[in-house]
Design a protein around this motif. Structure first.
Motif, PDB file in Angstrom:
ATOM      1  N   SER A  31       0.840  -1.198   0.000  1.00  0.00           N
ATOM      2  CA  SER A  31       0.000   0.000   0.000  1.00  0.00           C
ATOM      3  C   SER A  31       0.874   1.247   0.000  1.00  0.00           C
ATOM      4  N   THR A  32       0.329   2.279  -0.547  1.00  0.00           N
ATOM      5  CA  THR A  32       1.053   3.548  -0.572  1.00  0.00           C
ATOM      6  C   THR A  32       0.520   4.426   0.544  1.00  0.00           C
ATOM      7  N   PRO A  33       1.406   5.234   1.138  1.00  0.00           N
ATOM      8  CA  PRO A  33       0.934   6.116   2.210  1.00  0.00           C
ATOM      9  C   PRO A  33      -0.059   7.146   1.662  1.00  0.00           C
ATOM     10  N   GLU A  34      -1.073   7.385   2.464  1.00  0.00           N
ATOM     11  CA  GLU A  34      -2.063   8.389   2.058  1.00  0.00           C
ATOM     12  C   GLU A  34      -1.489   9.780   2.262  1.00  0.00           C
ATOM     13  N   THR A  35      -1.788  10.633   1.341  1.00  0.00           N
ATOM     14  CA  THR A  35      -1.353  12.009   1.457  1.00  0.00           C
ATOM     15  C   THR A  35      -2.446  12.791   2.180  1.00  0.00           C
ATOM     16  N   VAL A  36      -2.061  13.439   3.247  1.00  0.00           N
ATOM     17  CA  VAL A  36      -3.003  14.271   3.975  1.00  0.00           C
ATOM     18  C   VAL A  36      -2.866  15.686   3.453  1.00  0.00           C
ATOM     19  N   THR A  37      -3.969  16.204   2.977  1.00  0.00           N
ATOM     20  CA  THR A  37      -3.922  17.578   2.471  1.00  0.00           C
ATOM     21  C   THR A  37      -4.786  18.442   3.373  1.00  0.00           C
ATOM     22  N   SER A  38      -4.273  19.599   3.640  1.00  0.00           N
ATOM     23  CA  SER A  38      -5.071  20.533   4.420  1.00  0.00           C
ATOM     24  C   SER A  38      -5.911  21.351   3.457  1.00  0.00           C
ATOM     25  N   PRO A  39      -7.057  21.814   3.929  1.00  0.00           N
ATOM     26  CA  PRO A  39      -7.903  22.611   3.042  1.00  0.00           C
ATOM     27  C   PRO A  39      -7.169  23.863   2.584  1.00  0.00           C
ATOM     28  N   SER A  42     -10.562  27.498  -0.487  1.00  0.00           N
ATOM     29  CA  SER A  42     -11.765  26.703  -0.227  1.00  0.00           C
ATOM     30  C   SER A  42     -12.339  27.047   1.145  1.00  0.00           C
ATOM     31  N   ASP A  43     -11.487  27.373   2.123  1.00  0.00           N
ATOM     32  CA  ASP A  43     -11.980  27.802   3.425  1.00  0.00           C
ATOM     33  C   ASP A  43     -12.727  29.123   3.297  1.00  0.00           C
ATOM     34  N   GLU A  88     -20.198  30.825   1.981  1.00  0.00           N
ATOM     35  CA  GLU A  88     -21.442  30.056   1.846  1.00  0.00           C
ATOM     36  C   GLU A  88     -22.133  29.890   3.194  1.00  0.00           C
ATOM     37  N   LEU A  89     -21.358  29.612   4.232  1.00  0.00           N
ATOM     38  CA  LEU A  89     -21.920  29.446   5.562  1.00  0.00           C
ATOM     39  C   LEU A  89     -22.545  30.750   6.044  1.00  0.00           C
ATOM     40  N   ARG A  90     -21.845  31.863   5.837  1.00  0.00           N
ATOM     41  CA  ARG A  90     -22.367  33.174   6.242  1.00  0.00           C
ATOM     42  C   ARG A  90     -23.704  33.445   5.571  1.00  0.00           C
ATOM     43  N   VAL A  91     -23.778  33.214   4.269  1.00  0.00           N
ATOM     44  CA  VAL A  91     -25.012  33.478   3.531  1.00  0.00           C
ATOM     45  C   VAL A  91     -26.134  32.564   4.042  1.00  0.00           C
ATOM     46  N   GLY A  92     -25.839  31.290   4.227  1.00  0.00           N
ATOM     47  CA  GLY A  92     -26.862  30.358   4.694  1.00  0.00           C
ATOM     48  C   GLY A  92     -27.363  30.687   6.085  1.00  0.00           C
ATOM     49  N   VAL A  93     -26.446  31.022   6.988  1.00  0.00           N
ATOM     50  CA  VAL A  93     -26.833  31.354   8.355  1.00  0.00           C
ATOM     51  C   VAL A  93     -27.636  32.649   8.379  1.00  0.00           C
ATOM     52  N   MET A  94     -27.231  33.632   7.600  1.00  0.00           N
ATOM     53  CA  MET A  94     -27.949  34.911   7.584  1.00  0.00           C
ATOM     54  C   MET A  94     -29.346  34.745   6.985  1.00  0.00           C
ATOM     55  N   ARG A  95     -29.479  33.925   5.935  1.00  0.00           N
ATOM     56  CA  ARG A  95     -30.804  33.685   5.362  1.00  0.00           C
ATOM     57  C   ARG A  95     -31.708  32.994   6.373  1.00  0.00           C
TER      58      ARG A  95
END
Length: 153
Positions: free
Chosen positions: A2-10, A14-15, A21-28
């Motif tokens: 198996s190959t080691p999984e690469t952990v990627t941070s966001p 994208s953050d 998106e969260l701000r708009v949804g919460v405000m609506r």
């Protein structure tokens, strides 16, 4: 092998997009819940926030209310005066410090808060019931995260 999984941070991009998106949804949702307020309730949202805080915390000084709502004490005094004139809150001497005044909900104020909450909770419960069970479970998982995000630093 198996190959080691690469952990990627966001990525920051994208953050940032998620935050927007969260701000708009919460405000609506907030605006929609405001529309669902009890029809007899014509109090401002800040005044309702004070009543809600008193319903949760029982009694508070003007300074404690001001800190919780992030306003200056003179502004909170005006709000409390208005609520007191409407018979929604009561003031009395602080048993810990007679120089201070504590504010608590009156029975009428408690009724106003409960009627308003019941109406908005019923609307939200109806909307949640329209979701499939897996999506309702997802909302249950997200709620604690929303509480965590709302805590100020």
């Amino acid at each position: 092998m198996s190959t080691p999984e690469t952990v990627t941070s966001p990525s920051p991009a994208s953050d940032a997009a998620l935050a927007a998106e969260l701000r708009v949804g919460v405000m609506r949702l907030r605006r929609r819940l405001a529309v669902e307020r009890h029809p007899a309730n014509d109090l401002s949202l800040p005044a309702m926030a004070v009543l809600g805080l008193l319903a949760r915390e029982d009694q508070q000084t003007i300074g404690e209310l001001a800190r919780s709502e992030r306003v200056q004490p003179p502004s909170m005094t005006r709000t409390v005066n208005c609520l007191e004139d409407l018979g929604l809150v009561e003031r009395r001497a602080d048993p810990r410090d007679g120089r201070c005044v504590v504010v608590s909900l009156s029975e009428h104020g408690r009724g106003v808060v409960l009627a308003d909450r019941d109406r908005r909770d019923a609307w939200l419960a109806r909307r949640l019931a329209e979701l499939p069970p897996d999506q309702r479970d997802l909302v249950r998982q997200v709620v604690p995260l929303l509480h965590q995000l709302s805590i100020s630093d």
